[in-house]
Design a protein around this motif. Sequence first.
Motif, PDB file in Angstrom:
ATOM      1  N   ASN A  23      -1.563  16.026   7.060  1.00  0.00           N
ATOM      2  CA  ASN A  23      -1.658  15.155   8.366  1.00  0.00           C
ATOM      3  C   ASN A  23      -1.939  16.220   9.729  1.00  0.00           C
ATOM      4  O   ASN A  23      -1.252  16.221  10.860  1.00  0.00           O
ATOM      5  N   GLY A  24      -2.509  17.008   9.282  1.00  0.00           N
ATOM      6  CA  GLY A  24      -3.128  18.218  10.344  1.00  0.00           C
ATOM      7  C   GLY A  24      -1.477  19.650  10.287  1.00  0.00           C
ATOM      8  O   GLY A  24      -1.519  20.453  10.980  1.00  0.00           O
ATOM      9  N   LYS A  25      -0.559  19.354   9.975  1.00  0.00           N
ATOM     10  CA  LYS A  25       0.848  20.374   9.871  1.00  0.00           C
ATOM     11  C   LYS A  25       0.335  21.379   8.282  1.00  0.00           C
ATOM     12  O   LYS A  25       0.957  20.174   7.544  1.00  0.00           O
ATOM     13  N   LYS A  26       1.552  22.232   8.854  1.00  0.00           N
ATOM     14  CA  LYS A  26       1.307  23.156   7.774  1.00  0.00           C
ATOM     15  C   LYS A  26       2.518  22.744   7.903  1.00  0.00           C
ATOM     16  O   LYS A  26       3.706  22.390   7.491  1.00  0.00           O
ATOM     17  N   VAL A  27       2.634  22.306   6.221  1.00  0.00           N
ATOM     18  CA  VAL A  27       3.903  22.666   5.290  1.00  0.00           C
ATOM     19  C   VAL A  27       4.261  23.866   4.434  1.00  0.00           C
ATOM     20  O   VAL A  27       3.322  23.950   4.457  1.00  0.00           O
ATOM     21  N   ALA A  28       5.151  23.455   3.964  1.00  0.00           N
ATOM     22  CA  ALA A  28       5.903  24.654   3.182  1.00  0.00           C
ATOM     23  C   ALA A  28       5.197  24.622   1.333  1.00  0.00           C
ATOM     24  O   ALA A  28       5.042  23.189   0.989  1.00  0.00           O
ATOM     25  N   PRO A  29       3.926  25.231   0.778  1.00  0.00           N
ATOM     26  CA  PRO A  29       3.613  25.263  -0.036  1.00  0.00           C
ATOM     27  C   PRO A  29       4.064  23.845  -1.603  1.00  0.00           C
ATOM     28  O   PRO A  29       5.450  25.112  -1.409  1.00  0.00           O
ATOM     29  N   TYR A  30       3.467  23.377  -2.414  1.00  0.00           N
ATOM     30  CA  TYR A  30       4.097  22.606  -3.404  1.00  0.00           C
ATOM     31  C   TYR A  30       2.134  22.089  -4.133  1.00  0.00           C
ATOM     32  O   TYR A  30       1.691  21.514  -3.729  1.00  0.00           O
ATOM     33  N   ILE A  31       2.826  21.912  -5.499  1.00  0.00           N
ATOM     34  CA  ILE A  31       1.588  21.126  -5.824  1.00  0.00           C
ATOM     35  C   ILE A  31       1.834  19.774  -6.402  1.00  0.00           C
ATOM     36  O   ILE A  31       2.706  18.949  -6.611  1.00  0.00           O
ATOM     37  N   ILE A  32       0.382  19.243  -6.488  1.00  0.00           N
ATOM     38  CA  ILE A  32       0.715  17.647  -6.575  1.00  0.00           C
ATOM     39  C   ILE A  32      -0.661  17.992  -7.905  1.00  0.00           C
ATOM     40  O   ILE A  32      -1.750  18.496  -7.908  1.00  0.00           O
ATOM     41  N   ASN A  33      -0.270  16.900  -8.561  1.00  0.00           N
ATOM     42  CA  ASN A  33      -1.151  16.625  -9.382  1.00  0.00           C
ATOM     43  C   ASN A  33      -2.417  15.505  -9.429  1.00  0.00           C
ATOM     44  O   ASN A  33      -1.569  14.443  -9.239  1.00  0.00           O
ATOM     45  N   LEU A  34      -3.098  15.715  -8.855  1.00  0.00           N
ATOM     46  CA  LEU A  34      -3.640  14.564  -8.550  1.00  0.00           C
ATOM     47  C   LEU A  34      -4.621  13.503 -10.198  1.00  0.00           C
ATOM     48  O   LEU A  34      -5.060  12.614  -9.709  1.00  0.00           O
ATOM     49  N   LYS A  35      -4.520  14.482 -10.988  1.00  0.00           N
ATOM     50  CA  LYS A  35      -3.788  13.092 -12.277  1.00  0.00           C
ATOM     51  C   LYS A  35      -2.705  12.721 -12.582  1.00  0.00           C
ATOM     52  O   LYS A  35      -3.260  10.758 -13.111  1.00  0.00           O
ATOM     53  N   GLU A  36      -2.365  12.403 -12.200  1.00  0.00           N
ATOM     54  CA  GLU A  36      -0.359  11.426 -12.006  1.00  0.00           C
ATOM     55  C   GLU A  36      -0.877  10.209 -10.974  1.00  0.00           C
ATOM     56  O   GLU A  36      -0.333  10.078 -10.036  1.00  0.00           O
ATOM     57  N   HIS A  37      -0.997  11.109  -9.767  1.00  0.00           N
ATOM     58  CA  HIS A  37      -1.923  10.146  -8.541  1.00  0.00           C
ATOM     59  C   HIS A  37      -3.600   9.382  -8.652  1.00  0.00           C
ATOM     60  O   HIS A  37      -4.121   9.580  -7.284  1.00  0.00           O
ATOM     61  N   ASN A  38      -3.499   8.275  -9.183  1.00  0.00           N
ATOM     62  CA  ASN A  38      -4.370   7.523  -9.291  1.00  0.00           C
ATOM     63  C   ASN A  38      -4.951   7.528  -8.215  1.00  0.00           C
ATOM     64  O   ASN A  38      -6.374   6.821  -7.296  1.00  0.00           O
ATOM     65  N   ASN A  39      -3.964   6.958  -6.900  1.00  0.00           N
ATOM     66  CA  ASN A  39      -4.224   6.716  -5.463  1.00  0.00           C
ATOM     67  C   ASN A  39      -5.228   7.384  -4.920  1.00  0.00           C
ATOM     68  O   ASN A  39      -5.372   7.193  -3.415  1.00  0.00           O
ATOM     69  N   ILE A  40      -4.689   8.982  -4.992  1.00  0.00           N
ATOM     70  CA  ILE A  40      -5.108   9.948  -4.443  1.00  0.00           C
ATOM     71  C   ILE A  40      -7.019  10.147  -4.882  1.00  0.00           C
ATOM     72  O   ILE A  40      -6.779  10.830  -5.977  1.00  0.00           O
ATOM     73  N   VAL A  41      -7.828  10.479  -4.443  1.00  0.00           N
ATOM     74  CA  VAL A  41      -8.617  10.973  -4.437  1.00  0.00           C
ATOM     75  C   VAL A  41      -9.469  12.547  -3.227  1.00  0.00           C
ATOM     76  O   VAL A  41      -8.896  12.400  -2.711  1.00  0.00           O
ATOM     77  N   ILE A  42     -10.064  13.256  -3.783  1.00  0.00           N
ATOM     78  CA  ILE A  42     -10.622  14.844  -3.073  1.00  0.00           C
ATOM     79  C   ILE A  42     -11.945  13.853  -2.291  1.00  0.00           C
ATOM     80  O   ILE A  42     -12.387  13.722  -2.672  1.00  0.00           O
ATOM     81  N   GLU A  43     -11.699  13.924  -0.952  1.00  0.00           N
ATOM     82  CA  GLU A  43     -12.729  13.353  -0.226  1.00  0.00           C
ATOM     83  C   GLU A  43     -13.427  14.330   0.701  1.00  0.00           C
ATOM     84  O   GLU A  43     -14.899  13.668   0.167  1.00  0.00           O
ATOM     85  N   LYS A  44     -13.133  15.596   0.653  1.00  0.00           N
ATOM     86  CA  LYS A  44     -14.031  16.550   1.346  1.00  0.00           C
ATOM     87  C   LYS A  44     -13.572  17.625   0.837  1.00  0.00           C
ATOM     88  O   LYS A  44     -12.580  18.263   0.754  1.00  0.00           O
TER      89      LYS A  44
END
Length: 368
Positions: A336-357
Amino acid sequence: MRRIPIEYAKEGDVLGKTLYNEMGGMLLKEGSNLNWYMIEKLKSYGYLSIYIKDKYTEEDIEEIIKPEVVNRIYSLQGSLNNVIRGSSNENKIDSKKVRSHVKNLNEIIKEVAYDIVSSKNVLENLASISIYDDYTLTHSLNMMMLSIVIARDIGFNMNEIKSLATGCVFHDIGKIFLPIELINKPGKFTDEEFSLVQSHTEKGYRFLTDHTDLSAVSRNISLCHHEREDGLGYPRGLKGDEIHIFNKIASISDVFDALTSDRPYRRAVPLHDAMEYLLASGGNHFDIDLIKVFSQSINVFPKDTFVHLSDNREGIVYEINSEFHTRPKIKVYGENGKKVAPYIINLKEHNNIVIEKVIHVFSFDKTN
Ligand SMILES: [Fe+2]
């Protein structure tokens, strides 16, 4: 390393790829720390995008075609062009010299084709071809690489792949017989100009037939790479099965690379937008089955691409998922526009999230 529009380049960015001028001389070496003067200089040379490494993207991407090999191809192609341009007309071309340059070029192309076919990382690296400001050369090589990958993935043998690759390198050779101002003309052509541009297919084919020993299928690519499935292409208006599969592959790679390259009059379209365009035009313009193979073969979100996700997270493409490359692992840096401590998310396991742009700067960095 990632590619950014030149206006996003800032002091302190490290140049990711060596840049050359149109004579093949080095303009700025990979690893140079960019300063304001260099950035302005590159803009004045007409560079619209560059590869950079920054604090988020430190890892090098292995080049598929080594810069030395690209330079060898570049200089041979330059010599070939000089032979053609040096002759007073098309009938006075020194065929012996042409044959010798084409033969040498062909030897290198065979090696390169083998490297591409045997490269495991081709998916990751395909969108990371060096930027040269000679569009025709870069385009021919990019188009060749894309074609080889399609051919490999539909199971062509090595001999077929080599013939295809050779044809691709020479596909636009006919343009050398047209005025350079016409080739680089921004905006629309007049009817007369367009028919002259279209003639590059026949001129190229005639040249290759008269002055080289290339096989018929390789030469045909110069003649038929602008044909379309629906018969609305040129020069002959061939349809569907009348078009050889080499030419169908070449037309896909040709359009994809043209869309994703900077031109003097327009900026490159992002890879995923170009792929969407091809998928949408499949059937009319292209062979739909080949487009499907192509969309599986080409990774439109290369490693280190900055992306904005549909749930308002921002991060970089961290690891590619080879079965489904629109769903890579993302290293998240912002929410949401704020910096966070980096972490990894695997989009293969989150079908509800897509690369928007694809983005070029994180929104939390913009204010700094
Ligand atoms: Fe063409």
